[in-house]
Design a protein around this motif. Structure first.
Motif, PDB file in Angstrom:
ATOM      1  N   VAL A  60      41.383  38.236  42.697  1.00  0.00           N
ATOM      2  CA  VAL A  60      41.425  36.838  42.250  1.00  0.00           C
ATOM      3  C   VAL A  60      42.403  36.041  43.116  1.00  0.00           C
ATOM      4  O   VAL A  60      43.580  36.398  43.212  1.00  0.00           O
ATOM      5  CB  VAL A  60      41.855  36.749  40.767  1.00  0.00           C
ATOM      6  N   PRO A  61      41.932  34.976  43.765  1.00  0.00           N
ATOM      7  CA  PRO A  61      42.843  34.150  44.572  1.00  0.00           C
ATOM      8  C   PRO A  61      43.951  33.563  43.705  1.00  0.00           C
ATOM      9  O   PRO A  61      43.697  33.015  42.629  1.00  0.00           O
ATOM     10  CB  PRO A  61      41.921  33.040  45.116  1.00  0.00           C
ATOM     11  N   LYS A  65      50.583  37.356  38.323  1.00  0.00           N
ATOM     12  CA  LYS A  65      51.562  38.294  38.873  1.00  0.00           C
ATOM     13  C   LYS A  65      52.326  39.019  37.761  1.00  0.00           C
ATOM     14  O   LYS A  65      53.356  39.640  38.004  1.00  0.00           O
ATOM     15  CB  LYS A  65      52.569  37.538  39.763  1.00  0.00           C
ATOM     16  N   ASP A  66      51.821  38.919  36.520  1.00  0.00           N
ATOM     17  CA  ASP A  66      52.487  39.590  35.396  1.00  0.00           C
ATOM     18  C   ASP A  66      52.157  41.084  35.460  1.00  0.00           C
ATOM     19  O   ASP A  66      51.272  41.584  34.766  1.00  0.00           O
ATOM     20  CB  ASP A  66      52.006  38.982  34.074  1.00  0.00           C
ATOM     21  N   GLU A  67      52.898  41.811  36.308  1.00  0.00           N
ATOM     22  CA  GLU A  67      52.592  43.220  36.567  1.00  0.00           C
ATOM     23  C   GLU A  67      52.712  44.073  35.314  1.00  0.00           C
ATOM     24  O   GLU A  67      51.912  44.997  35.105  1.00  0.00           O
ATOM     25  CB  GLU A  67      53.507  43.766  37.664  1.00  0.00           C
ATOM     26  N   GLU A  68      53.698  43.798  34.477  1.00  0.00           N
ATOM     27  CA  GLU A  68      53.885  44.603  33.268  1.00  0.00           C
ATOM     28  C   GLU A  68      52.665  44.516  32.367  1.00  0.00           C
ATOM     29  O   GLU A  68      52.173  45.534  31.854  1.00  0.00           O
ATOM     30  CB  GLU A  68      55.128  44.147  32.499  1.00  0.00           C
ATOM     31  N   LYS A  69      52.143  43.312  32.204  1.00  0.00           N
ATOM     32  CA  LYS A  69      50.953  43.121  31.374  1.00  0.00           C
ATOM     33  C   LYS A  69      49.741  43.809  32.006  1.00  0.00           C
ATOM     34  O   LYS A  69      48.963  44.485  31.307  1.00  0.00           O
ATOM     35  CB  LYS A  69      50.674  41.631  31.200  1.00  0.00           C
ATOM     36  N   LEU A  70      49.572  43.668  33.309  1.00  0.00           N
ATOM     37  CA  LEU A  70      48.425  44.273  33.982  1.00  0.00           C
ATOM     38  C   LEU A  70      48.470  45.803  33.894  1.00  0.00           C
ATOM     39  O   LEU A  70      47.438  46.447  33.680  1.00  0.00           O
ATOM     40  CB  LEU A  70      48.371  43.824  35.443  1.00  0.00           C
ATOM     41  N   GLU A 186      37.760  42.797  32.939  1.00  0.00           N
ATOM     42  CA  GLU A 186      39.113  42.498  32.468  1.00  0.00           C
ATOM     43  C   GLU A 186      40.063  42.242  33.634  1.00  0.00           C
ATOM     44  O   GLU A 186      40.967  41.402  33.529  1.00  0.00           O
ATOM     45  CB  GLU A 186      39.641  43.648  31.597  1.00  0.00           C
ATOM     46  N   GLY A 187      39.870  42.958  34.744  1.00  0.00           N
ATOM     47  CA  GLY A 187      40.721  42.718  35.908  1.00  0.00           C
ATOM     48  C   GLY A 187      40.651  41.277  36.362  1.00  0.00           C
ATOM     49  O   GLY A 187      41.683  40.631  36.607  1.00  0.00           O
ATOM     50  N   VAL A 188      39.442  40.743  36.454  1.00  0.00           N
ATOM     51  CA  VAL A 188      39.266  39.353  36.876  1.00  0.00           C
ATOM     52  C   VAL A 188      39.800  38.402  35.807  1.00  0.00           C
ATOM     53  O   VAL A 188      40.548  37.457  36.101  1.00  0.00           O
ATOM     54  CB  VAL A 188      37.781  39.057  37.168  1.00  0.00           C
ATOM     55  N   TYR A 189      39.436  38.651  34.554  1.00  0.00           N
ATOM     56  CA  TYR A 189      39.814  37.728  33.471  1.00  0.00           C
ATOM     57  C   TYR A 189      41.332  37.595  33.351  1.00  0.00           C
ATOM     58  O   TYR A 189      41.871  36.482  33.295  1.00  0.00           O
ATOM     59  CB  TYR A 189      39.215  38.194  32.146  1.00  0.00           C
ATOM     60  N   PHE A 190      42.025  38.727  33.301  1.00  0.00           N
ATOM     61  CA  PHE A 190      43.462  38.669  33.049  1.00  0.00           C
ATOM     62  C   PHE A 190      44.272  38.302  34.291  1.00  0.00           C
ATOM     63  O   PHE A 190      45.474  38.062  34.193  1.00  0.00           O
ATOM     64  CB  PHE A 190      43.943  39.980  32.428  1.00  0.00           C
ATOM     65  N   GLY A 192      43.127  35.650  35.874  1.00  0.00           N
ATOM     66  CA  GLY A 192      42.841  34.220  35.891  1.00  0.00           C
ATOM     67  C   GLY A 192      41.610  33.821  36.670  1.00  0.00           C
ATOM     68  O   GLY A 192      41.451  32.654  37.044  1.00  0.00           O
ATOM     69  N   GLY A 193      40.701  34.778  36.933  1.00  0.00           N
ATOM     70  CA  GLY A 193      39.485  34.472  37.689  1.00  0.00           C
ATOM     71  C   GLY A 193      38.486  33.654  36.893  1.00  0.00           C
ATOM     72  O   GLY A 193      38.466  33.686  35.656  1.00  0.00           O
ATOM     73  N   ASP A 194      37.626  32.922  37.601  1.00  0.00           N
ATOM     74  CA  ASP A 194      36.668  32.042  36.922  1.00  0.00           C
ATOM     75  C   ASP A 194      35.454  32.825  36.402  1.00  0.00           C
ATOM     76  O   ASP A 194      35.309  34.023  36.644  1.00  0.00           O
ATOM     77  CB  ASP A 194      36.228  30.902  37.851  1.00  0.00           C
ATOM     78  N   LYS A 195      34.584  32.113  35.705  1.00  0.00           N
ATOM     79  CA  LYS A 195      33.427  32.744  35.053  1.00  0.00           C
ATOM     80  C   LYS A 195      32.486  33.400  36.065  1.00  0.00           C
ATOM     81  O   LYS A 195      31.935  34.467  35.813  1.00  0.00           O
ATOM     82  CB  LYS A 195      32.641  31.701  34.241  1.00  0.00           C
TER      83      LYS A 195
END
Length: 326
Positions: A60-61, A65-70, A186-190, A192-195
């Protein structure tokens, strides 16, 4: 087997963080079971699901950057997968898992059921910590439902002489492809990637999952047949009729039908004869064609993703995972 990712140290290091978090969360008031679960987590195979999640998050461009959440979400995906494996081993009476004694073989069915359930609770805790207030709590519930429906479809089809390739694909779409699809989505969604990117990720994950399972089912008819000390055609003998057999039966139903009478009682030689018959009847070639088309679908969609180092890793890793020789 995180060595699979040794050429991609950034992903490998993140997967080590995922493993460390899993071990931290798998604490239970029974030292033996805790130690077994810790070994199970530390021998986590290739960890394809969290790896796909992390790779897509990195595509995702200007992504999160919330590494802990990811890392927590990546761990939740592996927790869900691990819980299903523990329960699968109970159903299959599997003595080994990832080269170690299965939880069931060490502690019996009762303890293994509760151990698998315990891993599910950790999965749910991670969802609450990372996804509360989003639609993905419900999405995870829906995916878990599809996974279980896929398993139930396979169980319902066991020893069914009228099983079809279409029904087989429906079963593996749930039991294998759904979680891989969810991981990519989920990788894209969390991040911030678009639909549009979410849709592509989901499509890629599903194609990878379907191809992965078809290739695994081909292995059951092609690998280890000459090793006298190893059981062969294990899925078939449990009444699980996979794509190579189903495609071969479309060509040579009469010859194959007699092997379906009591597959659990077949001798080793009869299993070898069946494997040869499946090959001669085009079952392996047909299944390879299906898996190859799914692989190409995944790779073509990956090549349309935004250009990034992660896209290159994803393409290379998919080719290594799926482009096998038989």
């Amino acid at each position: 087997m995180l060595t699979f990712w040794q050429d991609y140290p950034e992903i490998q290091n993140k997967l080590k963080d995922v493993q460390a978090l899993m071990i931290e969360r798998l604490k239970i008031n029974n030292q033996e079971i805790e130690a077994a679960l810790e070994k199970f987590a530390s021998r986590g195979g290739k960890m394809v699901r969290p790896a796909l999640f992390l790779l897509f998050a990195g595509i995702v461009p200007n992504g999160s950057k919330d590494e802990e959440k990811l890392i927590k979400i990546a761990a939740s995906l592996e927790m869900l997968h691990s819980a299903t494996l523990i329960h699968d081993d109970i159903i299959d009476d599997s003595p080994l898992r990832r080269g170690l004694p299965s939880i069931e073989s060490q502690f019996g069915k009762d303890v293994a059921v509760y151990a698998g359930d315990f891993v599910y609770t950790v999965y749910f805790e991670l969802l609450i910590e990372t996804m509360n207030g989003t639609s993905f709590v419900a999405k995870n519930a829906q995916s878990m439902k599809k996974i279980l429906q896929g398993e139930l479809t396979q169980m319902q089809s066991a020893f069914d002489k009228n099983n079809t390739a279409r029904r087989y694909m429906k079963a593996i779409s749930g039991k294998t492809a759904e979680l891989l699809s969810l991981s990519c989505l989920e990788g894209v969604y969390f991040a911030g990637g678009d639909k549009k990117l979410q849709h592509s990720a989901r499509k890629i994950g599903r194609a990878i999952g379907l191809a992965f399972q078809v290739y695994d089912d081909i292995l059951n008819f092609t690998v280890g047949l000459d090793e006298a000390d190893k059981p062969i055609l294990t899925d078939f003998r449990q009444g699980i009729y996979t794509l190579p057999l189903l495609l071969a039966r479309e060509v040579n139903d009469e010859a194959i039908a007699r092997y379906l009478e009591a597959p659990e009682n077949l001798s080793r030689q009869e299993c070898l004869d069946l494997a040869e018959l499946v090959t001669e009847s085009g079952g392996i070639a047909g299944a390879l064609l299906v898996a190859g088309r799914l692989t190409e679908l995944a790779l073509n969609e990956i090549r349309k993703l935004p250009e990034s180092p992660n896209r290159q890793i994803l393409e290379e890793a998919t080719q290594i995972l799926l482009e096998r020789n038989y």
